[in-house]
Design an enzyme around this catalytic site. Structure first.
Site, PDB file in Angstrom:
ATOM      1  N   ASP A   1       1.820   4.710   0.775  1.00 20.93           N
ATOM      2  CA  ASP A   1       1.344   5.881   0.792  1.00 20.93           C
ATOM      3  C   ASP A   1       2.237   6.452   1.830  1.00 20.93           C
ATOM      4  O   ASP A   1       3.077   6.641   1.641  1.00 20.93           O
ATOM      5  CB  ASP A   1       0.203   5.194   1.929  1.00 20.93           C
TER       6      ASP A   1
ATOM      7  N   GLU B   1       3.261  12.999  -2.364  1.00 21.96           N
ATOM      8  CA  GLU B   1       1.898  11.939  -2.735  1.00 21.96           C
ATOM      9  C   GLU B   1       1.624  11.423  -3.588  1.00 21.96           C
ATOM     10  O   GLU B   1       2.454  11.165  -4.838  1.00 21.96           O
ATOM     11  CB  GLU B   1       1.140  13.211  -3.452  1.00 21.96           C
TER      12      GLU B   1
ATOM     13  N   ASP C   1       0.706  -1.279   0.153  1.00 20.04           N
ATOM     14  CA  ASP C   1       0.218  -0.044   0.016  1.00 20.04           C
ATOM     15  C   ASP C   1       0.840   1.131   0.237  1.00 20.04           C
ATOM     16  O   ASP C   1       1.307   1.660   0.702  1.00 20.04           O
ATOM     17  CB  ASP C   1      -1.052   0.388   1.527  1.00 20.04           C
TER      18      ASP C   1
END
Length: 197
Positions: free
Chosen positions: A186, A193, A184
């Site tokens: 992040d 970003e 994931d």
């Protein structure tokens, strides 16, 4: 004294220590372990041990029964059909494959169709393992005794008839080396970003 082939089957509610206690009960006797298979389904244990035994079979049976009774499981010991304890109990492992079934739902008729297709090709299902239940059901079948091409043809027809997804891959070290890693992405892994990346 000649060895006797015995098949020992232990069944009952699974709990820690069953396998250890069983083999501890056998350790005091002149036995050689030829094969072992164990599976737990919804808390129920089935443990099979093929062994070659010398000595008093009644004493071995009493020791195993006492250990299993103390653990709340049942044991059955029968002479094996193998004529000689030196004969390998394992099936011919030539042409081993992993067959993965995925369906939602995975119905008994679909599994029957796949199993019959494998048998018609001359293959044998050595073991079945559940890989997933939610959000889809998935089983892994270890199949031996059949070549890749005819197995893939037969199972592609089974997939078309049953509507389930089937993957066939030859067993071996190359397959064991494959891994899938899902990350994931992040801010804990990537500064900035993630969508811009």
């Amino acid at each position: 004294m000649n060895a006797t082939c015995l098949l020992l089957t232990v069944t009952g509610r699974d709990r820690p220590g069953v396998t250890g206690a069983l083999f501890a009960a056998l350790a005091g006797h002149d036995v050689e372990i030829l094969d072992v298979e164990q599976v737990v389904i919804r808390g129920r244990l089935t443990l099979g041990v093929l062994l070659s035994a010398r000595g008093d079979l009644a004493t071995i049976r009493r020791g195993v029964t006492t250990a299993c009774t103390a653990l709340g499981v049942e044991a059955e010991m029968v002479e094996s059909d193998l004529p000689d304890a030196t004969v390998s109990p394992r099936p011919n492992r030539a042409g081993r494959h992993h067959v993965i079934l995925v369906g939602r739902p995975l119905r008994a008729g679909a599994i029957s169709e796949v199993a019959q297709s494998i048998a018609h090709c001359g293959g044998n299902i050595d073991s079945i393992i559940q890989l997933a239940h939610e959000p889809v059901s998935s089983l892994e079948l270890i199949v031996s005794g059949v070549e890749t091409a005819p197995l893939r043809v037969a199972l592609s027809q089974s997939a078309a008839q049953t509507g389930i997804d089937i993957a066939v891959e030859a067993a071996g070290l190359r397959r064991r080396a494959k891994r899938l890693v899902v990350l994931d992405v992040d801010s804990t892994l990537v500064q900035g970003e993630g969508i811009d990346l």
